[in-house]
Design an enzyme around this catalytic site. Structure first.
Site, PDB file in Angstrom:
ATOM      1  N   VAL A  12       5.351 -14.710  24.474  1.00 19.63           N
ATOM      2  CA  VAL A  12       6.336 -15.493  23.733  1.00 19.63           C
ATOM      3  C   VAL A  12       6.453 -15.002  22.292  1.00 19.63           C
ATOM      4  O   VAL A  12       7.549 -14.760  21.783  1.00 19.63           O
ATOM      5  CB  VAL A  12       5.959 -17.000  23.766  1.00 19.63           C
ATOM      6  CG1 VAL A  12       6.748 -17.788  22.733  1.00 19.63           C
ATOM      7  CG2 VAL A  12       6.226 -17.557  25.156  1.00 19.63           C
ATOM      8  N   GLU A 154       9.520 -14.686  31.663  1.00 18.47           N
ATOM      9  CA  GLU A 154       9.046 -13.308  31.670  1.00 18.47           C
ATOM     10  C   GLU A 154       9.909 -12.525  32.653  1.00 18.47           C
ATOM     11  O   GLU A 154      10.333 -13.050  33.678  1.00 18.47           O
ATOM     12  CB  GLU A 154       7.575 -13.254  32.088  1.00 18.47           C
ATOM     13  CG  GLU A 154       6.675 -13.838  31.023  1.00 18.47           C
ATOM     14  CD  GLU A 154       5.212 -13.890  31.438  1.00 18.47           C
ATOM     15  OE1 GLU A 154       4.807 -13.104  32.304  1.00 18.47           O
ATOM     16  OE2 GLU A 154       4.487 -14.730  30.882  1.00 18.47           O
ATOM     17  N   ASN A 207       9.674 -27.831  32.686  1.00 17.92           N
ATOM     18  CA  ASN A 207       8.879 -26.943  33.541  1.00 17.92           C
ATOM     19  C   ASN A 207       8.456 -27.649  34.826  1.00 17.92           C
ATOM     20  O   ASN A 207       8.474 -27.062  35.909  1.00 17.92           O
ATOM     21  CB  ASN A 207       7.647 -26.429  32.789  1.00 17.92           C
ATOM     22  CG  ASN A 207       7.942 -25.100  32.117  1.00 17.92           C
ATOM     23  OD1 ASN A 207       9.087 -24.689  32.032  1.00 17.92           O
ATOM     24  ND2 ASN A 207       6.911 -24.429  31.630  1.00 17.92           N
ATOM     25  N   PHE A 248      16.326 -21.743  41.546  1.00 19.79           N
ATOM     26  CA  PHE A 248      15.021 -22.319  41.899  1.00 19.79           C
ATOM     27  C   PHE A 248      15.036 -23.012  43.260  1.00 19.79           C
ATOM     28  O   PHE A 248      14.256 -23.923  43.510  1.00 19.79           O
ATOM     29  CB  PHE A 248      14.520 -23.264  40.787  1.00 19.79           C
ATOM     30  CG  PHE A 248      13.946 -22.497  39.638  1.00 19.79           C
ATOM     31  CD1 PHE A 248      14.786 -21.849  38.742  1.00 19.79           C
ATOM     32  CD2 PHE A 248      12.576 -22.369  39.474  1.00 19.79           C
ATOM     33  CE1 PHE A 248      14.273 -21.089  37.704  1.00 19.79           C
ATOM     34  CE2 PHE A 248      12.050 -21.617  38.440  1.00 19.79           C
ATOM     35  CZ  PHE A 248      12.905 -20.982  37.557  1.00 19.79           C
ATOM     36  N   LEU A 249      15.917 -22.540  44.132  1.00 21.19           N
ATOM     37  CA  LEU A 249      15.922 -23.059  45.511  1.00 21.19           C
ATOM     38  C   LEU A 249      15.589 -21.924  46.475  1.00 21.19           C
ATOM     39  O   LEU A 249      16.202 -21.803  47.526  1.00 21.19           O
ATOM     40  CB  LEU A 249      17.292 -23.655  45.858  1.00 21.19           C
ATOM     41  CG  LEU A 249      17.587 -25.077  45.369  1.00 21.19           C
ATOM     42  CD1 LEU A 249      18.898 -25.578  45.957  1.00 21.19           C
ATOM     43  CD2 LEU A 249      16.465 -26.056  45.709  1.00 21.19           C
ATOM     44  N   ALA A 251      12.919 -20.494  48.860  1.00 27.45           N
ATOM     45  CA  ALA A 251      11.653 -20.805  49.531  1.00 27.45           C
ATOM     46  C   ALA A 251      10.767 -19.567  49.536  1.00 27.45           C
ATOM     47  O   ALA A 251      11.258 -18.441  49.601  1.00 27.45           O
ATOM     48  CB  ALA A 251      11.941 -21.262  50.958  1.00 27.45           C
ATOM     49  N   CYS A 259       2.527 -20.446  33.280  1.00 33.71           N
ATOM     50  CA  CYS A 259       3.135 -21.687  32.777  1.00 33.71           C
ATOM     51  C   CYS A 259       3.147 -22.843  33.779  1.00 33.71           C
ATOM     52  O   CYS A 259       2.549 -23.881  33.519  1.00 33.71           O
ATOM     53  CB  CYS A 259       4.548 -21.406  32.283  1.00 33.71           C
ATOM     54  SG  CYS A 259       4.561 -20.393  30.787  1.00 33.71           S
ATOM     55  N   LYS A 262      -0.272 -24.619  34.903  1.00 34.35           N
ATOM     56  CA  LYS A 262      -0.999 -25.325  33.838  1.00 34.35           C
ATOM     57  C   LYS A 262      -0.158 -26.439  33.220  1.00 34.35           C
ATOM     58  O   LYS A 262      -0.687 -27.482  32.847  1.00 34.35           O
ATOM     59  CB  LYS A 262      -1.493 -24.353  32.767  1.00 34.35           C
ATOM     60  CG  LYS A 262      -0.416 -23.826  31.847  1.00 34.35           C
ATOM     61  CD  LYS A 262      -0.962 -23.516  30.466  1.00 34.35           C
ATOM     62  CE  LYS A 262       0.065 -22.815  29.603  1.00 34.35           C
ATOM     63  NZ  LYS A 262       1.089 -23.663  29.021  1.00 34.35           N
ATOM     64  N   ARG A 326      -1.242 -13.607  35.831  1.00 36.31           N
ATOM     65  CA  ARG A 326      -1.948 -14.878  35.615  1.00 36.31           C
ATOM     66  C   ARG A 326      -1.478 -15.891  36.671  1.00 36.31           C
ATOM     67  O   ARG A 326      -0.290 -16.117  36.829  1.00 36.31           O
ATOM     68  CB  ARG A 326      -1.669 -15.415  34.207  1.00 36.31           C
ATOM     69  CG  ARG A 326      -2.332 -14.569  33.111  1.00 36.31           C
ATOM     70  CD  ARG A 326      -2.008 -15.060  31.721  1.00 36.31           C
ATOM     71  NE  ARG A 326      -0.641 -14.766  31.318  1.00 36.31           N
ATOM     72  CZ  ARG A 326      -0.134 -15.081  30.111  1.00 36.31           C
ATOM     73  NH1 ARG A 326      -0.886 -15.681  29.210  1.00 36.31           N
ATOM     74  NH2 ARG A 326       1.115 -14.781  29.811  1.00 36.31           N
TER      75      ARG A 326
HETATM   76  P1  NAD Z   1      -0.205 -14.848  25.578  1.00 36.97           P
HETATM   77  O1  NAD Z   1      -1.610 -15.022  26.031  1.00 36.97           O
HETATM   78  O2  NAD Z   1       0.622 -13.773  26.163  1.00 36.97           O
HETATM   79  O3  NAD Z   1      -0.168 -14.664  23.993  1.00 36.97           O
HETATM   80  C1  NAD Z   1      -0.933 -15.425  23.103  1.00 36.97           C
HETATM   81  C2  NAD Z   1      -1.396 -14.494  21.975  1.00 36.97           C
HETATM   82  O4  NAD Z   1      -2.064 -15.269  20.978  1.00 36.97           O
HETATM   83  C3  NAD Z   1      -2.389 -13.434  22.428  1.00 36.97           C
HETATM   84  O5  NAD Z   1      -1.920 -12.151  22.062  1.00 36.97           O
HETATM   85  C4  NAD Z   1      -3.687 -13.787  21.679  1.00 36.97           C
HETATM   86  O6  NAD Z   1      -4.441 -12.646  21.337  1.00 36.97           O
HETATM   87  C5  NAD Z   1      -3.120 -14.487  20.452  1.00 36.97           C
HETATM   88  N1  NAD Z   1      -4.091 -15.353  19.744  1.00 36.97           N
HETATM   89  C6  NAD Z   1      -5.014 -16.173  20.272  1.00 36.97           C
HETATM   90  N2  NAD Z   1      -5.719 -16.786  19.291  1.00 36.97           N
HETATM   91  C7  NAD Z   1      -5.211 -16.339  18.112  1.00 36.97           C
HETATM   92  C8  NAD Z   1      -5.521 -16.598  16.761  1.00 36.97           C
HETATM   93  N3  NAD Z   1      -6.489 -17.439  16.401  1.00 36.97           N
HETATM   94  N4  NAD Z   1      -4.803 -15.946  15.810  1.00 36.97           N
HETATM   95  C9  NAD Z   1      -3.812 -15.087  16.161  1.00 36.97           C
HETATM   96  N5  NAD Z   1      -3.484 -14.806  17.426  1.00 36.97           N
HETATM   97  C10 NAD Z   1      -4.176 -15.425  18.392  1.00 36.97           C
HETATM   98  O7  NAD Z   1       0.486 -16.269  25.796  1.00 36.97           O
HETATM   99  P2  NAD Z   1       2.049 -16.534  26.054  1.00 36.97           P
HETATM  100  O8  NAD Z   1       2.359 -16.294  27.474  1.00 36.97           O
HETATM  101  O9  NAD Z   1       2.821 -15.855  25.008  1.00 36.97           O
HETATM  102  O10 NAD Z   1       2.094 -18.104  25.830  1.00 36.97           O
HETATM  103  C11 NAD Z   1       1.976 -18.687  24.553  1.00 36.97           C
HETATM  104  C12 NAD Z   1       2.438 -20.117  24.618  1.00 36.97           C
HETATM  105  O11 NAD Z   1       3.818 -20.160  24.963  1.00 36.97           O
HETATM  106  C13 NAD Z   1       1.738 -20.966  25.669  1.00 36.97           C
HETATM  107  O12 NAD Z   1       1.598 -22.266  25.174  1.00 36.97           O
HETATM  108  C14 NAD Z   1       2.706 -20.945  26.832  1.00 36.97           C
HETATM  109  O13 NAD Z   1       2.581 -22.079  27.657  1.00 36.97           O
HETATM  110  C15 NAD Z   1       4.030 -20.947  26.128  1.00 36.97           C
HETATM  111  N6  NAD Z   1       5.133 -20.361  26.893  1.00 36.97           N
HETATM  112  C16 NAD Z   1       4.941 -19.230  27.618  1.00 36.97           C
HETATM  113  C17 NAD Z   1       5.997 -18.668  28.311  1.00 36.97           C
HETATM  114  C18 NAD Z   1       5.807 -17.428  29.156  1.00 36.97           C
HETATM  115  O14 NAD Z   1       6.695 -17.108  29.956  1.00 36.97           O
HETATM  116  N7  NAD Z   1       4.707 -16.716  29.012  1.00 36.97           N
HETATM  117  C19 NAD Z   1       7.276 -19.256  28.252  1.00 36.97           C
HETATM  118  C20 NAD Z   1       7.440 -20.394  27.477  1.00 36.97           C
HETATM  119  C21 NAD Z   1       6.369 -20.945  26.800  1.00 36.97           C
END
Ligand code: NAD
Length: 428
Positions: A12, A154, A207, A248-249, A251, A259, A262, A326
């Site tokens: 993100v 993603e 979600n 999202f339909l 099967a 995401c 969790k 993941r």
């Molecule tokens: P990710 O694990 O890909 O990225 C998180 C980053 O944060 C990592 O690079 C990690 O090294 C860094 N990090 C951790 N602790 C840190 C700190 N103290 N200081 C600086 N950097 C630090 O996670 P993501 O998939 O990008 O998800 C991030 C958030 O966004 C989550 O809450 C997730 O639920 C939400 N989200 C994710 C998506 C998706 O498709 N991946 C979509 C929407 C929302």
């Protein structure tokens, strides 16, 4: 144009940072993973996302996008600070807020003038209030907290960020609303302004609803299998109803990824904490688990026993166009097959490197054909285009037994039977 700091340069954060730089802002992306930051400075991407590398290079070369491990440096240089660190699931289902809390503490020790701190990570309702209290208790500096959940997917993250269906801005600060609206103005999307709690709830509710849609059609697929219906046609017939929609339909083996599982667990817990038993979401999760187990059951019913059999797996990433594994259904399925005594061969166009860190005793192959060679059954788990286009006649000659279990319904059942396969689709 604004000065923006992104804390957490993952799926993100990096997409948000690079995209905001593309819109003309000055962006500093922070991450505490020094290796990741070094790689980014050298132009190497930490994960696969179509178009990201080019976007990052272009904006880094223009000087609008830079990288650092120092939160202090990022915060000092910016007016808007995004928190986009991970919020993984704890064993009890709640969201683990350790990283958000650690980052908030560090921000609060650094700020000495007005800032807008934006909660981009998916967090439980009331987290914004907590962040606000932490920040404003420090040195009496006035700063605003905004909940601005992210809805990108993603695999199509760049397009999703630049063309969002809506932008949610949750805050009680008029000044922050102005700053955030200005930041997102070039995207020309509807902007929903709410209080922080509502914005936080919009993300979890959205979600979970999407996960619910997937489980719904999977449940219908199981009825189709028992009654001779075709779930693909059922979904098509349903989807034309504008109240339902086609998306999202599909099967299949169920949802995975970092995401939905969790966020569902977190929302169930949030509900529990306020005294509501969210049985609907518990059923969504149960149906999803069942879909993954269904694949194993189908393989067993075709092969009688899995012990000593060789099974080929096409697709490991939790969906196409990403290397993210993941909570990928493939991981669960491979592990169950191994427990049942099968030898497992795998191939994925992008996720092989990450899979090697997680899946042991698996034969990694270079192509779908190498996987098929000598297998007793082939299972499709991720719907990569590459698999839709494979030479099925060649695959049939390579397989020891011509069994295909299609966990994503990418092939036509009649054609597959015509080609001589024993074909098990999902719900058809
Ligand atoms: P990710 O694990 O890909 O990225 C998180 C980053 O944060 C990592 O690079 C990690 O090294 C860094 N990090 C951790 N602790 C840190 C700190 N103290 N200081 C600086 N950097 C630090 O996670 P993501 O998939 O990008 O998800 C991030 C958030 O966004 C989550 O809450 C997730 O639920 C939400 N989200 C994710 C998506 C998706 O498709 N991946 C979509 C929407 C929302």
């Amino acid at each position: 144009m604004s000065n923006v700091c992104i804390i957490g340069s993952g799926h993100v954060g990096l997409v948000t940072g690079a995209s905001l730089a593309e819109l003309g802002n000055e962006v500093i992306c922070v991450d505490n993973d020094a290796r990741k930051i070094e790689d980014l400075k050298e132009g190497k991407m930490p994960f696969y996302e179509p178009g990201l590398e080019e976007l990052v290079h272009r904006n880094a070369n223009s000087g609008r996008l830079s990288f650092t491990t120092s939160i202090e440096e990022g915060v000092k240089a910016s007016e808007i600070i995004f928190i986009s660190v991970g919020t993984p699931q704890k064993p009890d289902g709640t969201a683990d807020m350790t990283l958000v809390e650690a980052v908030t503490r560090e921000i609060s020790q650094t700020i000495d003038e007005y800032k807008v701190v934006v909660e981009k990570s998916t967090v439980p309702v009331k987290t914004g209030k907590w962040i606000s209290k932490k920040l404003n208790s420090n040195r009496g500096v006035d700063c605003a907290v905004v909940s601005n959940p992210e809805f990108l997917r993603e695999g199509s993250a760049l397009n999703d960020f630049m063309n969002p269906d809506r932008i949610v801005i949750g805050t009680s600060s008029e000044r922050a609303i102005k700053i955030m609206t200005e930041l997102y103005r070039p995207l020309k999307a509807p902007i929903i302004i709410t209080d922080i709690e509502t914005a936080e709830l919009i993300k979890h509710a959205s979600n979970c609803f999407l996960a619910l849609k997937i489980s719904y059609i999977n449940a219908v697929a199981n009825i189709c299998e028992k009654t001779g219906g075709d779930v693909v046609k059922v979904a098509e017939g349903m989807g034309y109803d504008r109240r339902i929609g086609h998306e999202f339909l599909h099967a299949g083996v169920g949802y995975g990824g970092s995401c939905f599982p969790k966020d569902l667990a977190a929302f169930i817990k949030i509900a529990e904490d306020v005294g509501y038993d969210f049985q609907l979401l518990k059923a969504v999760r149960k149906i999803n688990d069942f879909q993954q187990q269904r694949i194993i059951d189908k393989a067993r019913s075709q092969l009688h026993t899995l012990t000593g059999k060789t099974i080929g797996i096409l697709g490991i990433s939790f969906k196409p166009h990403t290397d993210d594994i993941r909570e990928a259904p493939a991981i669960y399925i491979v592990e169950r097959l191994q427990e049942a005594g099968a030898v497992v061969k795998v191939y994925d166009p992008q996720a092989m490197r990450k899979a090697r860190d997680v899946l042991a005793n698996v034969r990694y192959c270079q192509s779908p054909y190498e996987v098929a060679e000598g297998c007793d059954a082939l299972i499709i788990i991720t719907e990569w285009d590459e698999f839709r286009d494979i030479d099925l006649k060649r695959v049939k000659l390579l397989l020891r037994q011509p069994i295909i279990i299609d966990g994503r319904n990418i092939y036509d059942p009649q054609e597959m039977r015509k080609l001589g396969f024993t074909y098990c689709g999902t719900g058809r």
